[in-house]
Design a protein around this motif. Structure first.
Motif: not given
Length: 100
Positions: A58-81
């Motif tokens: 599989a190549f980067e961007g060839s598949r949609p991300p797995r469910p739940g993989t975006h939460w670390p970025a959401v938590v970091r953004a919330w903490g920064d806010s």
């Protein structure tokens, strides 16, 4: 109506035909092969002898991300806010207290 004759043995197979090296099974790429998709890629196995024909990574961007993989970025953004608003409130409090 005329009946179609089977292809001659010397005729080349159609494009996108996969061959099993162990048992000579052949089928179109989206035919009866056992296909298993994982996070690392796609595996094709022979339905007759279970031999793995190919593993396509599989190549980067060839598949949609797995469910739940975006939460670390959401938590970091919330903490920064939260930290930004805290700093702003502290400055405003300091300015309000310092002027009186």
């Amino acid at each position: 109506m005329t009946a179609q004759s089977p292809p001659a043995p010397d005729d080349p197979p159609p494009k996108a035909t996969l061959f099993c090296p162990a048992c000579d099974h052949r089928s179109h790429v989206d035919g009866d092969w056992l296909v298993r998709e994982t996070a690392r890629g796609t595996r094709y196995r022979c339905p007759d002898c279970r031999t793995e024909l190919t593993h396509r990574p599989a190549f980067e961007g060839s598949r949609p991300p797995r469910p739940g993989t975006h939460w670390p970025a959401v938590v970091r953004a919330w903490g920064d806010s939260v930290r930004t608003w805290q700093a702003l409130c502290q400055r405003l409090t300091w300015l309000a207290v310092g002027r009186t």
